[in-house]
Design a protein around this motif. Structure first.
Motif, mmCIF file in Angstrom:
data_model
loop_
_atom_site.group_PDB
_atom_site.id
_atom_site.type_symbol
_atom_site.label_atom_id
_atom_site.label_comp_id
_atom_site.label_asym_id
_atom_site.label_seq_id
_atom_site.Cartn_x
_atom_site.Cartn_y
_atom_site.Cartn_z
ATOM 1 N N ASN A 178 14.594 0.669 -0.809
ATOM 2 C CA ASN A 178 13.429 0.769 0.058
ATOM 3 C C ASN A 178 13.716 1.518 1.347
ATOM 4 O O ASN A 178 12.889 2.279 1.831
ATOM 5 N N ASN A 222 4.766 4.260 2.205
ATOM 6 C CA ASN A 222 3.543 3.490 2.283
ATOM 7 C C ASN A 222 3.009 3.041 0.921
ATOM 8 O O ASN A 222 1.872 2.593 0.823
ATOM 9 N N SER A 228 2.965 0.427 -2.214
ATOM 10 C CA SER A 228 3.195 -1.002 -2.403
ATOM 11 C C SER A 228 4.383 -1.213 -3.334
ATOM 12 O O SER A 228 4.831 -0.300 -4.031
ATOM 13 N N GLY A 229 4.881 -2.447 -3.345
ATOM 14 C CA GLY A 229 6.006 -2.763 -4.211
ATOM 15 C C GLY A 229 5.701 -2.537 -5.669
ATOM 16 O O GLY A 229 6.557 -2.084 -6.441
ATOM 17 N N GLU A 230 4.469 -2.813 -6.076
ATOM 18 C CA GLU A 230 4.077 -2.636 -7.468
ATOM 19 C C GLU A 230 4.155 -1.176 -7.894
ATOM 20 O O GLU A 230 4.680 -0.850 -8.967
ATOM 21 N N CYS A 243 5.892 1.186 -6.368
ATOM 22 C CA CYS A 243 7.292 1.613 -6.255
ATOM 23 C C CYS A 243 8.080 1.262 -7.517
ATOM 24 O O CYS A 243 8.931 2.035 -7.964
ATOM 25 N N GLU A 271 -3.935 3.123 -5.452
ATOM 26 C CA GLU A 271 -3.501 3.477 -4.101
ATOM 27 C C GLU A 271 -2.790 4.830 -4.038
ATOM 28 O O GLU A 271 -2.931 5.559 -3.051
#
Length: 274
Positions: free
Chosen positions: A4, A15, A17-19, A21, A120
């Motif tokens: 990260n 920017n 989200s974890g999902e 990424c 997103e």
């Protein structure tokens, strides 16, 4: 897979989200960007998009006689290769590395798959594309109505915004080619800035000594582009506000993040990378 903290080097990736990424990061490859390296030529079939970290990419429009002019620059705020996720496989521009560094490379099919989720990533990329269009339009206006002195100031400020320090490596001939003007005009403009103590120029090395003065000498175009970019990508304003003004650094130092990409670092040499 990049960690990260490594992704923070590019503000678009930072920017996500974890999902998102988790889906995208395994496909990212850290590549070296060499000065003058051509990522793609006009009319080429695009295979990758590039997320610069500490490098700068210039997008050029090339005429039939070989002359060219810069239409926009991309750094750690964005991505190179927007045509891929906008439904095209090629573009009319040439992409050339303006400042050495690194970038994360993502295969075209992965960026298209994520974009087509209509989530997103699509929203973020569309907002960035709009900011790129604004920069291109304002560049056209600037080249038409403003002096070479003002154009040089704008170009220096746009470049500085995408670098960690206050130094650039660029010859006057290269600057003239990007601005689409005669080298003599750039020589005179750079000389004026040096006499005013705004920059120091020596053998292709440009050091900006007085940024506030540089901004005062610039035309309105830089502020227009900056304001529109921060409106569309509000996180950039937060990043700029939270970053302290530290001492000058070497703008061409490689970031030590290659080891975060498992076995995928590519040390590209000069040439076309498609």
């Amino acid at each position: 897979m990049p960690k990260n903290d490594a992704l923070q080097k590019n503000h678009l990736l930072a920017n996500l989200s974890g999902e998102v990424c988790q889906r995208v990061c395994p496909c990212l490859e850290l590549v070296s960007m060499s000065l003058g390296q051509v990522l793609y030529e006009s009319g080429d079939t695009l295979r990758y998009v590039y997320f610069p970290t500490d490098s700068i990419i210039t997008l050029l429009y090339v005429m039939e006689d070989g002359t060219s002019t810069e239409i926009s620059v991309v750094g750690n705020e964005g991505v190179v290769g927007v045509a891929l996720f906008m439904g095209c496989e090629s573009t009319t521009t040439r992409a050339v590395v303006l400042s050495t560094g690194s970038a994360y490379r993502l295969p075209g099919r992965w960026i298209k798959d994520e974009f087509n989720r209509h989530g997103e990533m699509m929203n973020l990329l569309l907002r960035y594309t709009q900011s790129l269009i604004a920069q291109t339009a304002q560049t056209a206006v600037c080249n038409r109505y403003h002096t070479i002195d003002q154009q040089l100031c704008r170009w220096l400020l746009l470049s500085l915004d995408r670098l960690p320090g206050n130094q650039l490596i660029m010859t006057q001939e290269q600057i003239a080619n990007m601005l689409g003007v005669r080298r003599e005009g750039v020589t005179q403009a750079a000389g004026k800035l040096q006499k005013l103590g705004v920059i120091n120029y020596n053998r292709g090395h440009i050091t900006v000594l007085d940024r506030p003065h540089l901004e005062k000498l610039c035309c309105e175009c830089y502020a227009v582009v900056k304001k529109e970019t921060e409106r569309l990508l509000p996180y950039l304003h937060r990043v700029n506000a939270e970053t302290p003004a530290g001492p000058s650094g070497d703008a061409h130092t490689q970031l030590n993040i290659a080891n975060h990409v498992v076995g995928r670092t590519n040390r590209s040499s000069y040439g076309i990378t498609r």
